[in-house]
Design an enzyme around this catalytic site. Structure first.
Site, PDB file in Angstrom:
ATOM      1  N   HIS A 104      10.876  28.017  39.500  1.00  0.00           N
ATOM      2  CA  HIS A 104      11.651  29.163  39.992  1.00  0.00           C
ATOM      3  C   HIS A 104      10.919  29.528  41.275  1.00  0.00           C
ATOM      4  O   HIS A 104      10.022  30.354  41.281  1.00  0.00           O
ATOM      5  CB  HIS A 104      11.600  30.342  39.001  1.00  0.00           C
ATOM      6  CG  HIS A 104      12.550  30.198  37.853  1.00  0.00           C
ATOM      7  ND1 HIS A 104      13.910  30.237  38.024  1.00  0.00           N
ATOM      8  CD2 HIS A 104      12.337  30.048  36.522  1.00  0.00           C
ATOM      9  CE1 HIS A 104      14.498  30.103  36.846  1.00  0.00           C
ATOM     10  NE2 HIS A 104      13.569  29.979  35.919  1.00  0.00           N
ATOM     11  N   ASP A 146       6.723  28.882  35.012  1.00  0.00           N
ATOM     12  CA  ASP A 146       7.109  30.196  35.529  1.00  0.00           C
ATOM     13  C   ASP A 146       5.906  31.118  35.737  1.00  0.00           C
ATOM     14  O   ASP A 146       5.719  32.097  35.020  1.00  0.00           O
ATOM     15  CB  ASP A 146       8.123  30.852  34.573  1.00  0.00           C
ATOM     16  CG  ASP A 146       9.352  29.991  34.372  1.00  0.00           C
ATOM     17  OD1 ASP A 146       9.659  29.178  35.261  1.00  0.00           O
ATOM     18  OD2 ASP A 146      10.006  30.122  33.321  1.00  0.00           O
ATOM     19  N   SER A 170      20.643  30.514  26.402  1.00  0.00           N
ATOM     20  CA  SER A 170      19.821  30.779  25.222  1.00  0.00           C
ATOM     21  C   SER A 170      19.638  32.273  24.983  1.00  0.00           C
ATOM     22  O   SER A 170      19.164  32.671  23.931  1.00  0.00           O
ATOM     23  CB  SER A 170      18.453  30.111  25.389  1.00  0.00           C
ATOM     24  OG  SER A 170      17.784  30.651  26.508  1.00  0.00           O
ATOM     25  N   GLY A 189       8.708  26.607  28.634  1.00  0.00           N
ATOM     26  CA  GLY A 189       7.909  27.413  29.543  1.00  0.00           C
ATOM     27  C   GLY A 189       6.719  27.993  28.816  1.00  0.00           C
ATOM     28  O   GLY A 189       5.684  27.323  28.644  1.00  0.00           O
ATOM     29  N   ARG A 190       6.910  29.225  28.313  1.00  0.00           N
ATOM     30  CA  ARG A 190       5.765  29.926  27.730  1.00  0.00           C
ATOM     31  C   ARG A 190       5.159  29.228  26.524  1.00  0.00           C
ATOM     32  O   ARG A 190       3.975  29.423  26.231  1.00  0.00           O
ATOM     33  CB  ARG A 190       6.179  31.370  27.402  1.00  0.00           C
ATOM     34  CG  ARG A 190       6.285  32.219  28.665  1.00  0.00           C
ATOM     35  CD  ARG A 190       7.079  33.479  28.428  1.00  0.00           C
ATOM     36  NE  ARG A 190       8.493  33.173  28.231  1.00  0.00           N
ATOM     37  CZ  ARG A 190       9.410  34.081  27.905  1.00  0.00           C
ATOM     38  NH1 ARG A 190       9.058  35.324  27.729  1.00  0.00           N
ATOM     39  NH2 ARG A 190      10.666  33.721  27.757  1.00  0.00           N
ATOM     40  N   TYR A 237      14.518  31.254  20.557  1.00  0.00           N
ATOM     41  CA  TYR A 237      13.938  29.910  20.473  1.00  0.00           C
ATOM     42  C   TYR A 237      14.389  29.181  19.215  1.00  0.00           C
ATOM     43  O   TYR A 237      14.384  29.751  18.122  1.00  0.00           O
ATOM     44  CB  TYR A 237      12.411  29.983  20.456  1.00  0.00           C
ATOM     45  CG  TYR A 237      11.816  30.511  21.750  1.00  0.00           C
ATOM     46  CD1 TYR A 237      11.833  29.742  22.907  1.00  0.00           C
ATOM     47  CD2 TYR A 237      11.243  31.786  21.801  1.00  0.00           C
ATOM     48  CE1 TYR A 237      11.285  30.218  24.094  1.00  0.00           C
ATOM     49  CE2 TYR A 237      10.699  32.278  22.982  1.00  0.00           C
ATOM     50  CZ  TYR A 237      10.730  31.487  24.118  1.00  0.00           C
ATOM     51  OH  TYR A 237      10.193  31.967  25.289  1.00  0.00           O
ATOM     52  N   LYS A 282      19.739  29.455  40.066  1.00  0.00           N
ATOM     53  CA  LYS A 282      21.081  29.326  39.474  1.00  0.00           C
ATOM     54  C   LYS A 282      22.127  29.785  40.481  1.00  0.00           C
ATOM     55  O   LYS A 282      22.397  30.969  40.612  1.00  0.00           O
ATOM     56  CB  LYS A 282      21.154  30.107  38.178  1.00  0.00           C
ATOM     57  CG  LYS A 282      20.192  29.550  37.140  1.00  0.00           C
ATOM     58  CD  LYS A 282      20.246  30.326  35.863  1.00  0.00           C
ATOM     59  CE  LYS A 282      19.255  29.779  34.858  1.00  0.00           C
ATOM     60  NZ  LYS A 282      17.847  30.030  35.244  1.00  0.00           N
ATOM     61  N   ASP A 302      27.568  31.680  43.761  1.00  0.00           N
ATOM     62  CA  ASP A 302      28.451  32.369  44.709  1.00  0.00           C
ATOM     63  C   ASP A 302      29.575  31.432  45.175  1.00  0.00           C
ATOM     64  O   ASP A 302      29.718  30.326  44.668  1.00  0.00           O
ATOM     65  CB  ASP A 302      27.601  32.872  45.898  1.00  0.00           C
ATOM     66  CG  ASP A 302      28.142  34.167  46.470  1.00  0.00           C
ATOM     67  OD1 ASP A 302      29.373  34.291  46.629  1.00  0.00           O
ATOM     68  OD2 ASP A 302      27.324  35.061  46.780  1.00  0.00           O
TER      69      ASP A 302
HETATM   70  P1  5BU Z   1      10.481  29.961  28.184  1.00  0.00           P
HETATM   71  O1  5BU Z   1       9.210  30.522  28.649  1.00  0.00           O
HETATM   72  O2  5BU Z   1      10.322  28.619  27.447  1.00  0.00           O
HETATM   73  O3  5BU Z   1      11.311  30.966  27.416  1.00  0.00           O
HETATM   74  O4  5BU Z   1      11.246  29.617  29.533  1.00  0.00           O
HETATM   75  C1  5BU Z   1      12.518  29.091  29.560  1.00  0.00           C
HETATM   76  C2  5BU Z   1      12.940  28.767  30.976  1.00  0.00           C
HETATM   77  O5  5BU Z   1      14.280  28.254  30.974  1.00  0.00           O
HETATM   78  C3  5BU Z   1      12.955  29.955  31.936  1.00  0.00           C
HETATM   79  O6  5BU Z   1      12.556  29.477  33.192  1.00  0.00           O
HETATM   80  C4  5BU Z   1      14.391  30.388  32.003  1.00  0.00           C
HETATM   81  O7  5BU Z   1      14.728  30.892  33.274  1.00  0.00           O
HETATM   82  C5  5BU Z   1      15.128  29.104  31.729  1.00  0.00           C
HETATM   83  N1  5BU Z   1      16.398  29.287  30.982  1.00  0.00           N
HETATM   84  C6  5BU Z   1      16.464  29.798  29.711  1.00  0.00           C
HETATM   85  O8  5BU Z   1      15.453  30.137  29.121  1.00  0.00           O
HETATM   86  N2  5BU Z   1      17.649  29.940  29.080  1.00  0.00           N
HETATM   87  C7  5BU Z   1      18.810  29.597  29.649  1.00  0.00           C
HETATM   88  O9  5BU Z   1      19.872  29.703  29.023  1.00  0.00           O
HETATM   89  C8  5BU Z   1      18.712  29.069  30.954  1.00  0.00           C
HETATM   90  C9  5BU Z   1      17.526  28.918  31.586  1.00  0.00           C
HETATM   91 BR1  5BU Z   1      20.235  28.566  31.766  1.00  0.00          BR
END
Ligand code: 5BU
Length: 460
Positions: free
Chosen positions: A256, A232, A343, A429-430, A412, A287, A290
């Site tokens: 994304h 991201d 989450s 991601g992060r 997390y 996501k 519609d």
């Molecule tokens: P993170 O940086 O590890 O927090 O990123 C998590 C990714 O998963 C991020 O791109 C969200 O858009 C995606 N995500 C999420 O975090 N939780 C959810 O419930 C869903 C998608 Br659905």
């Protein structure tokens, strides 16, 4: 009223029928039981309540509840017979006011017997129990009028609950047969049907993985990785710099695409080259949410033309099943993950939404590879996973090396908790891209994720 009289009465009023009935799951059942209208027959209702009360008078418990709507009037009569307090759970979640979702008064730690009319898979019972337990009510026992599945007891027992049933499907069949109300053909059809299903997982165990799921599983095996990188970042240059360092450790890249600054089609060309060179799949986390006709265009047209390059996408089921048709009709070699749980803290997805999402997914296995889900701990994820059909996967975001949260509601859990609970892949991601060394972090996530996966599945 004896059990036999009860069965005969249900047959007489058409609450038990034989023929051909399409169930919510899409399956065709040779019988149908519907006790809803019994509430308008006071004598029958009274008889039912006495049968129910008899069944639990030896049990020790503090309060009684019935699952709305059908079982609630029954439960209130049983509560009166046994002189126990009644409570019930609001069926619709309240969007405002007090957060109280159980109506009635009880002490924290009170034990409760849950009454329902029927049990088939046990799934909604477990959902109810989880809800009550969250509110400080202890559930040990479920009481139903009719156990129409031979596996109901077993399934609840697996989750630590006792099931008490006034009558079983076999007793119904036997009583009706001995009264010459059905013949042995009907009995055979019914038992063939019930043997072919039990728990949702077993019912769907014959469902195979779809082509795209197989591709993902094969790639996981080849690369010994269940790590999905969520890259991201908005800058295309940074995007490929991080990908250079991490691509060999991941099974899939989650994008994304709409956050990329100055997007140009050549970004996709480059991305596809990377996916071939480093052997990973592409998952665009757009996501869709519609109506079918709109998402169809959002998926195929516009500047991103997602359907051309992303093997997987994510889909919200809020608009109902039509979205799946809109997205995938006429398209091959594409699949999706449905959002079954999120989450984010205090998100509005509730258990009913999750269950219905899985129902939609189960009916569309050729284009639904699985679900995106989350959970508060291993046990919670395990319960959730047990409801997912065998031929579908669970991907989990909201995962890092340590538990925690961010400032905007992301929560997390650890890689190990996610995978032990049932996640097939973790989405990170992060946890990787915000570190100083994304490559080293990717190695760590890959190792921890894969070792937890091997431990859970026994896969080498
Ligand atoms: P993170 O940086 O590890 O927090 O990123 C998590 C990714 O998963 C991020 O791109 C969200 O858009 C995606 N995500 C999420 O975090 N939780 C959810 O419930 C869903 C998608 Br659905």
């Amino acid at each position: 009223m004896t059990k036999e009289q009860f069965i005969l009465k249900l047959h007489e009023i058409g609450a038990i029928k034989f023929g051909s009935f399409i169930l919510k799951s899409g399956l065709v059942s040779p019988f149908y039981i519907d006790l809803r209208d019994t509430i308008s027959r006071p004598k029958l209702l009274e008889g039912m309540a006495k049968l129910l009360a008899n069944k639990i008078q030896e049990l020790s418990f503090d309060i009684i509840t019935g699952i709305p709507y059908t079982a609630l009037p029954m439960a209130s009569l049983v509560a009166d017979i046994l002189k126990k307090p009644l409570v019930y759970r609001r069926k619709e979640e309240k969007a405002y006011g007090t957060a109280k979702s159980i109506i009635g008064t009880f002490e924290s730690g009170a034990t409760c017997v849950v009454i329902d009319d029927l049990i088939t898979t046990g799934e909604s019972k477990i959902e109810t129990a989880e809800h009550y337990e969250k509110e400080g009510v202890k559930i040990n026992d479920f009481l139903v009028l009719i156990d129409r599945s031979s596996k109901g007891t077993e399934i609840l027992a697996k989750h630590g609950y006792n099931l008490h049933a006034v009558i079983t499907l076999d007793e119904i069949l036997e009583t009706l047969r001995s009264n010459n109300l059905i013949n042995s053909d009907v009995i055979n059809q019914v038992s063939d049907f019930t043997n072919s299903l039990s728990e949702p997982e077993i019912a769907s165990s014959e469902l195979d993985y779809n082509t795209l799921t197989k591709k993902l599983l094969a790639c996981m095996k080849r690369k010994q990785s269940n790590l999905i990188l969520s890259l991201d970042v908005s800058c295309a240059k940074t995007f490929f710099e991080i990908l250079d360092k991490t691509a060999k450790h991941i099974v899939m890249l989650k994008t994304h695409i709409d956050i990329i600054d100055n997007f140009e089609p050549k970004f996709i060309e480059k991305l596809r080259k990377y996916s071939q060179k480093f052997d990973f799949l592409i998952f665009e986390d757009r996501k869709f949410a519609d109506i079918g006709s709109t998402v169809r265009k959002q998926y195929r047209n516009g500047i991103y033309r997602i359907a051309d390059w992303a093997e997987f996408i994510t889909v919200h089921t809020v608009a109902g099943e039509g979205i799946i048709k809109g997205l995938f009709d006429g398209i091959s070699d594409r699949s999706c993950f449905l959002l079954a749980r999120m989450s984010a803290k205090e998100n509005l997805i509730n258990e009913t939404y999750t269950r219905k999402t899985i129902e939609i997914g189960r009916k569309n296995t050729s284009v639904v590879s699985g679900y995106i889900g989350h959970g508060k701990d291993v046990a919670d994820i395990q319960r959730f996973k047990s409801r997912i059909p065998k031929g579908q996967l669970l991907l989990m975001p909201g995962v890092q090396l340590e538990r925690g949260s961010d400032a905007m509601g992301q929560q997390y859990i650890t890689v190990e908790e996610a995978v032990e609970g049932g996640a097939d892949c973790v989405i990170v991601g992060r946890g990787i891209i915000s570190g100083d060394n994304p490559d080293e972090l990717a190695v760590q996530y890959q190792a921890r994720g894969w070792s937890a996966y091997q431990k859970r599945t026994g896969q080498k």
